[in-house]
Design an enzyme around this catalytic site. Structure first.
Site, short mmCIF file in Angstrom:
data_model
loop_
_atom_site.label_atom_id
_atom_site.label_comp_id
_atom_site.label_asym_id
_atom_site.label_seq_id
_atom_site.Cartn_x
_atom_site.Cartn_y
_atom_site.Cartn_z
N SER A 1 60.12 50.26 -8.79
CA SER A 1 61.13 51.00 -9.54
C SER A 1 60.48 51.88 -10.59
O SER A 1 59.41 51.55 -11.12
CB SER A 1 62.04 49.99 -10.24
OG SER A 1 62.81 50.62 -11.21
N TYR B 1 63.32 43.27 -16.17
CA TYR B 1 63.38 43.68 -14.76
C TYR B 1 62.17 44.55 -14.41
O TYR B 1 61.46 44.29 -13.43
CB TYR B 1 64.69 44.45 -14.51
CG TYR B 1 64.68 45.28 -13.27
CD1 TYR B 1 64.79 44.69 -12.01
CD2 TYR B 1 64.52 46.68 -13.34
CE1 TYR B 1 64.76 45.46 -10.86
CE2 TYR B 1 64.50 47.44 -12.19
CZ TYR B 1 64.61 46.84 -10.96
OH TYR B 1 64.57 47.60 -9.83
N LYS C 1 58.85 44.00 -11.78
CA LYS C 1 58.41 44.94 -10.73
C LYS C 1 56.92 45.26 -10.90
O LYS C 1 56.17 45.37 -9.94
CB LYS C 1 59.24 46.23 -10.78
CG LYS C 1 60.68 46.05 -10.34
CD LYS C 1 60.77 45.78 -8.84
CE LYS C 1 62.15 45.39 -8.39
NZ LYS C 1 62.25 45.01 -6.99
#
Ligand code: UDP
Length: 321
Positions: free
Chosen positions: A118, A142, A146
């Site tokens: 991402s 988050y 990643k």
């Protein structure tokens, strides 16, 4: 040509199901593996096999890996806000899940993986467009997961010879232009699905987070990339790994910044009516401008997004099939 077998972890989700369509179109044998926590049964296709299981279930994962030529890894938690409130869940699903996947690959001699990364790995941009060499400094948990998952991939490449393509998505948007993917995300948190809910009367009003940014119309600019274009990039990356190419980390975006107001105007044009909109405070952690330099994917894969107009992206989202 003997068909290659692809295990798609999280294949019943939004991007996963679009990639499954593309793989089936190209003649691959597909096995979807999904715990259906957010995946949707409408997104399962008859031509693909299906296992309902979790990536935290090591036994099921081991079994699913048998005879597989490559893994495409979508299964993971992806709500930024939730990751800040419940990091344990994100560590468990994304980090321990990734270790399980890589270990099951090692145990079964599976050597290729395409991984959903991402733009969240970059954090607040120091410059735009963001190229792949931009410093990595995620500002939410988050994005941190990643980044850690990318680092795991690099180590497993070095130590175990697993080749990977880590694809850093910008703002995934739109739905299959042929209408094959019918599931719609529940409890959406992103701009376009929220607009769709406002259009359907499921929500009273769209809140635009901030109108005083230093951008042409005062609202944030993002790089919205059509999900069919994301899907084609996955298959090209897979083919590159099968052809013996080295591991790669690539941005997937259009290279163009589009404002929240432009998205709303396009939705209103498609619907032929105004939407109820309210201007709200800036959302914490939102950078004003975020868009990709996407040349590397073009150079390495010959990939180019096809659905780049805002109207195409927005209408494919709002169209009812
Ligand atoms: N946005 C908004 N209202 C919403 C949801 C999002 O104004 O209800 C804005 C958000 O501030 C950002 C853009 O829309 O500038 C895209 O947000 P989204 O959550 O879809 O993706 P992000 O860029 O955060 O990954």
């Amino acid at each position: 040509m003997v068909s290659k077998k692809i295990l798609v972890l999280g294949g019943a989700g939004y991007i996963g199901s679009h990639v499954v369509c593309e793989l089936l179109d190209k003649g691959y044998e597909v096995l979807v593996y999904d715990n259906m926590s957010t995946g949707q049964s409408e997104n399962l296709f008859e031509k693909a096999g299906f296992i309902k299981a979790d990536i935290l279930d090591v036994d099921s994962l081991q079994k699913a890996m048998q005879g597989v030529d490559a893994v495409i890894f979508f299964a993971g938690k992806k709500a930024v806000g939730e990751s800040m409130i419940n990091p344990e869940m994100y560590a468990q699903n994304n980090l321990i899940g990734a270790v399980n996947v890589l270990n099951a690959m090692c145990a079964n001699g599976v050597k290729n993986i395409i991984f959903s990364s991402s733009a969240a790995v970059y954090g607040i941009p120091q410059y735009v467009p963001l190229d792949e060499n931009h410093p990595l400094n995620p500002i939410n948990f988050y994005g941190f997961t990643k980044w850690e998952m990318e680092r795991l991939l690099a180590w497993y490449d070095q130590l175990k010879g697993i080749k990977y393509a880590a694809l850093r998505y910008f703002n995934a948007a739109g739905y299959d232009v042929q209408g094959r993917v019918r599931g719609r995300e529940q409890n959406p948190q992103n701009l376009l699905p929220i607009i769709a809910e406002v259009a359907d009367g499921k929500r009273k009003c769209l809140q635009i987070f901030g109108s005083d940014y230093d951008t042409p119309d005062g609202t944030c600019l993002r790089d919205y990339i059509h999900v069919n274009d994301l899907a084609s990039a996955h298959v090209l990356a897979l083919e590159a790994l099968f052809a013996g190419r080295d591991s790669m980390t690539l941005n997937l975006g259009t290279g163009k910044g589009v404002s929240v107001k432009e998205i709303v105007a396009s939705a209103e044009k498609f619907l032929g009516r105004k939407l109820p909109v309210e201007y709200a405070q800036r959302r914490p952690g939102d950078p004003a401008v975020l868009y990709a330099k996407a040349d590397k994917a073009k150079e390495l894969l010959g990939w180019e997004p096809k659905f780049v107009s805002v109207d195409e992206i927005v209408s494919s989202f709002l169209k009812k099939h």
